[in-house]
Design an enzyme around this catalytic site. Structure first.
Site, PDB file in Angstrom:
ATOM      1  N   THR A   1       0.863  -1.185   0.000  1.00 20.37           N
ATOM      2  CA  THR A   1       0.000   0.000   0.000  1.00 20.37           C
ATOM      3  C   THR A   1       0.901   1.237   0.000  1.00 20.37           C
ATOM      4  OG1 THR A   1      -0.230  -0.270   2.408  1.00 20.37           O
ATOM      5  CG2 THR A   1      -2.041  -1.069   1.029  1.00 20.37           C
TER       6      THR A   1
ATOM      7  N   LYS B   1       4.272  -7.053   4.051  1.00 20.89           N
ATOM      8  CA  LYS B   1       3.983  -5.665   3.742  1.00 20.89           C
ATOM      9  C   LYS B   1       3.617  -4.968   5.037  1.00 20.89           C
ATOM     10  CE  LYS B   1       0.612  -3.626   3.189  1.00 20.89           C
ATOM     11  NZ  LYS B   1      -0.138  -2.625   4.042  1.00 20.89           N
TER      12      LYS B   1
ATOM     13  N   THR C   1      -0.924  -1.537   8.402  1.00 22.16           N
ATOM     14  CA  THR C   1      -1.574  -2.807   8.203  1.00 22.16           C
ATOM     15  C   THR C   1      -0.463  -3.786   7.843  1.00 22.16           C
ATOM     16  OG1 THR C   1      -3.482  -1.657   7.361  1.00 22.16           O
ATOM     17  CG2 THR C   1      -3.422  -3.975   6.957  1.00 22.16           C
TER      18      THR C   1
ATOM     19  N   GLU D   1       5.982   4.689   7.283  1.00 21.06           N
ATOM     20  CA  GLU D   1       5.551   5.784   6.405  1.00 21.06           C
ATOM     21  C   GLU D   1       6.371   7.049   6.666  1.00 21.06           C
ATOM     22  OE1 GLU D   1       0.918   4.513   5.592  1.00 21.06           O
ATOM     23  OE2 GLU D   1       1.382   5.755   7.340  1.00 21.06           O
TER      24      GLU D   1
ATOM     25  N   ASN E   1      -0.660  10.334   5.592  1.00 25.23           N
ATOM     26  CA  ASN E   1      -1.896   9.937   6.256  1.00 25.23           C
ATOM     27  C   ASN E   1      -2.973  11.016   6.235  1.00 25.23           C
ATOM     28  OD1 ASN E   1      -1.605   7.139   7.571  1.00 25.23           O
ATOM     29  ND2 ASN E   1       0.376   8.119   7.888  1.00 25.23           N
TER      30      ASN E   1
END
Length: 400
Positions: free
Chosen positions: A150, A176, A187, A273, A395
């Site tokens: 993602t 992932k 996730t 991230e 985000n």
């Protein structure tokens, strides 16, 4: 202990009689978004799963299958849409996916697990998924490792070989995860395959044990996803003897398996991230291993610590404050703290240090935080990343 042979991402290979594929089914543009892994024969299966009370439909189904049957032959997986918080429609979609895969491969539906990752609350466009399933083939490609991504910047993979009774055995895993990472089993999805022969109950015991010191010791942002899942499949295709806890090579297999889990966990943390560096906290001389692990995870999970490390600021007060907020057993007068090998506190006494030199060391892509609690003999580790401006940017617009 037997030497573990590791392979680079370019040397990645599946164990005997495992196949995979990935494709784009239209969930996103220009990148794979659907894939599977498949074993020529039903494989013994083990899994650990999210503790989020809103467990997603695919995660719940796969957990039920492994718990009841301890066998899987295929796992279908998609990115973009998590199929979480989707009620009866989400359950029906998972069952339809199972059926489509079973028909395509000529196997029983109960041998098909499903995993999804992506946006929570969105419904799967089932027609795109089922059409994509018809495009999947049994190959040795690694496209599936990209189909589950993602916000990840790259796949996380690990492949090792060891010998069991003199014969080679392979353990290959991929994962992932970049945001919503604070597993309790983000996730986060991880899949490990092996051609070793090992009973499902033994495999489950190993996975449950080793998860506590690997995947459960990473954090990016403190959020536990609804879809977290780690699944291991063992098909015995290496034709090596059945591994049991009393087997001569059991310790070697356990060490190699742990190596794969730890590597994947660290890769997830490093690719948080917006992250620019991997942060490793090592806690020594704690009263218990559980306390050592809790302290380590608290330190790498502190937003103040993470922000300081992004700025390469050796602000050790934030680490000490985080330690003090835990329930671990220690004397406040006996703490040692080092950053990247630079001793900053000894017996709870701040030491003089070259701030510029330590700051330069914190600009590297890996930062080590070492804490000595002087409360016992136990130790623990955890991994996280720095907190950057890009985390907020990513985000702030995730669903748009």
């Amino acid at each position: 202990m037997q030497k573990i042979k590791t392979f680079t991402e370019q040397e990645f290979s599946w164990p005997h009689d495992f196949y995979s594929d990935g494709t784009n089914c239209g969930l996103r543009t220009g990148r794979p978004d659907l894939g599977w892994i498949y074993s020529k024969t039903p494989a013994h299966a083990a899994g650990v799963y999210t503790t989020n009370r809103f467990c997603a439909a695919p995660t719940k189904l796969t957990k039920q299958l492994i718990t009841q049957n301890q066998l899987l032959q295929c796992v279908l997986m998609n990115s973009v849409i998590a199929n979480s918080f989707t009620g009866a429609q989400g359950v029906a979609a998972v069952q339809a996916e199972q059926q489509a895969v079973a028909i395509k491969l000529g196997i029983a539906p109960e041998l098909v697990g499903v995993a999804s990752t992506g946006l929570i609350g969105a419904y799967l466009p089932l027609h795109k998924i089922t059409q994509g399933i018809t495009q999947l083939e049994l190959t040795k490609k690694t496209t599936v490792t990209r189909a589950v991504l993602t916000t990840d910047t790259h796949p996380k993979t690990c492949c090792v070989t060891i010998k069991i009774a003199g014969q080679p055995c392979t353990i290959t895993g991929f994962a992932k995860g970049s945001g919503m990472i604070h597993p309790k089993m983000a996730t986060m999805l991880a899949f490990i395959t092996t051609d070793a022969a090992i009973e499902a109950a033994t495999l489950q015991s190993l996975l449950s044990e080793l998860t506590t010191s690997t995947f459960n010791q990473i954090t990016v942002d403190g959020d536990t996803s609804t879809n977290d899942m780690v699944v291991t499949l063992a098909n015995g295709a290496s034709k090596t003897p059945l591994l049991t806890p009393t087997s001569p090579d059991f310790a070697n297999f356990k060490a190699a398996y742990h190596h794969v889990l730890k590597s994947l966990a660290q890769q997830i943390a490093a690719d948080g991230e917006g992250a620019t560096k991997l942060v490793e906290a090592n806690v020594a001389s704690a009263k218990t291993a559980a306390e050592a692990q809790a302290v380590a995870k608290a330190v790498v999970g502190s937003n103040l610590v993470k922000a300081a490390l992004f700025g390469a600021d050796p602000n050790w007060g934030r680490i000490i404050s985080t330690l003090g907020a835990t329930s671990a057993s220690f004397s406040p007068d006996k703490i040692d703290l080092s950053l990247n090998g630079h001793l900053l506190i000894q017996q709870s006494q701040p030491l003089s240090f070259d701030k510029e030199l330590v700051s330069q060391s914190l600009q590297k892509d890996k930062v080590y935080i070492n804490l000595e609690l002087h409360a016992g003999q136990a130790s623990g580790q955890a991994w996280g990343c720095d907190l950057t401006y890009d985390y907020v940017k990513i985000n702030a617009s995730y669903s748009s």
